[in-house]
Write an enzyme that holds these catalytic residues in place. Sequence first.
Site, PDB file in Angstrom:
ATOM      1  N   HIS A  65       4.744  -3.008  -0.727  1.00 52.33           N
ATOM      2  CA  HIS A  65       4.100  -3.138   0.660  1.00 52.33           C
ATOM      3  C   HIS A  65       3.072  -1.313   0.015  1.00 52.33           C
ATOM      4  CE1 HIS A  65       4.179  -0.725   4.637  1.00 52.33           C
ATOM      5  NE2 HIS A  65       3.299   0.199   4.266  1.00 52.33           N
ATOM      6  N   GLU A  66       2.524  -1.233  -1.043  1.00 51.68           N
ATOM      7  CA  GLU A  66       1.732  -0.043  -1.590  1.00 51.68           C
ATOM      8  C   GLU A  66       0.629  -0.524  -2.037  1.00 51.68           C
ATOM      9  OE1 GLU A  66       1.264   3.311  -0.094  1.00 51.68           O
ATOM     10  OE2 GLU A  66       3.084   3.496   0.619  1.00 51.68           O
ATOM     11  N   HIS A  70      -1.881  -2.453   0.093  1.00 52.12           N
ATOM     12  CA  HIS A  70      -3.113  -0.946   0.680  1.00 52.12           C
ATOM     13  C   HIS A  70      -3.927  -1.235  -0.696  1.00 52.12           C
ATOM     14  CE1 HIS A  70      -1.774  -0.354   4.356  1.00 52.12           C
ATOM     15  NE2 HIS A  70      -0.534   0.144   3.408  1.00 52.12           N
TER      16      HIS A  70
END
Length: 422
Positions: free
Chosen positions: A18-19, A22
Site C-alpha cells: 500500500h505504502e 504512494h
Amino acid sequence: MKTIITFIIVFGILVLVHEFGHFFFAKRSGILVREFAIGMGPKIFAHQGKDGTAYTIRILPIGGYVRMAGMGEDETELAPGMTLSVELNEQEEVVKINTSKKVQLTNSVPMEMLEADLEKELFIKGYVNGNESEEVTYKVNHDATIIEQDGTEVRIAPIDVQFQSAKLWQRMLTNFAGPMNNFILAFVLFTLYVFMQGGVTYTNTNLIGGIQPDSPAEKASLKADDRIVSIDGKSVNDWEDFTKIIQDSPEKELNLMVESGGKTREVDITPKSQKSGKQEIGVIGILPPKKTGLADKLVGGVQTTLSSSMQIFKALKSLFTGFSLDKLGGPVMMFQMSSEASKAGLNTVIWLMAMLSVNLGIINLLPIPALDGGKIVLNILEGLRGKPLSQEKEGLLTLIGFGFIMLLMVLVTWNDIQRFFF
C-alpha cells in the site's frame, strides 16, 4: 510462533505494498518522499538514498510508512535558541544540519540558532561557536539534509517539492495509488491461488469434476465426468441446484439419475451429516470441475477479485442498515484469522492475504478524512472550487477523521478481545 510469523508477514506485506503505491507515484510527481520506513517504532537502520529518501528499518516488524514533504508529517522544528551544528560546502552553503546529540559531525560549525527558513528563503541564522557577537547567516542548499533528534537523516522540504506543489491530478493519483496497489496485489494473489489449486472452479454445469476418497460418492461408484441429470425426479442444471438438495438432505437417501458415456443409470446415495457452523448439512464428497487453461486461470483471478470486492461492499452496506461491532474486525481478528490460515496451509494464507488486500483497498477509499478516500474527496473539492481548503481546515478535518478511526479501532479491538478470549 508460526501464527505470529504469519501475522507479521501478512500484515507487513499488505501495508508495505500500500505504502509503496504512494511512494512510487509521489516520486513520479516530483514530491519529495523524506522517508520510506519498513516497520514501526525506533530506528535500527537507515540509509540516505541519492534520490533524497531516507530508507529506514524500524524495530517493530509490522507494516511501514512513507513521509511525504508537506503532508503534515512530524517535521523537525528548528526553534530559536536551539543548539545545533551545520556542515558547509565549498560555497559556504549549509548542506547538513545536525539537531541530534546521538550524531557528531567532524567538520561542522556549532551554532545557537536564532532564525531559520527551510521552505522558502532557505537560510539559517545564529551565533557561531557560542559567540553572541558573531551573528552569521548561512544560505541553505536546496538539497540539504537534516539529522533529526533520533539520528535519522532526511532531506529538508523546500516548498517546490512539497505535496501541495504538485499538480492536482498528480496528488489525486498519489492518494489513489495505495488502494490501487492493494487491488493489484489481490489480483496477483488470487491468480496465484487459482494456479496452486490447479485451475478455476466453474459451477454453471451439472458435471462432476472429482470424487473424494472414502466418500458416499465413491461408494456409490460415481466418477469424474459423470453428469447428474436429476435428484428424486427434480431436474438439475448446475452445481447450485444439486448442492442445495444434497446439503438439505443429511442422512436421507436420494435417488440420482446419472449420465455417463452416453448412458443413463440410477444411483441411490445417502449424504453423510457434517457440521457447518451451527447447522448439520449433507455431503457426498464430489468436487466441481475446473478450467485449467492459462486464460481461464487469469480470468479466474479477475473474477475472484471482483466477487471478493462485492462481498465487502455488501458487508459495508449491512453496516449502514444495521450497525454492529460484531460485523467489524481489527488486529485481534486478523491475528485469529492468521492463526487459522497458518494451520490450514500456504494456499489458505495466500487466499486470506488476497481477501485482506481487497478489504484494505476498499476501506481506504471510504470518504473519511485521514483515509485516502477522504483525501481524494478534498482533491475533488479543490478542483470544483478552484482552490484548496486552508491548511487549518484540512488539518482539523484530518484530526476529526483520525480521532473517529482511532475510537472505532479501540471499540472493535475490545469487542474482538471479548469475542475470542472471554
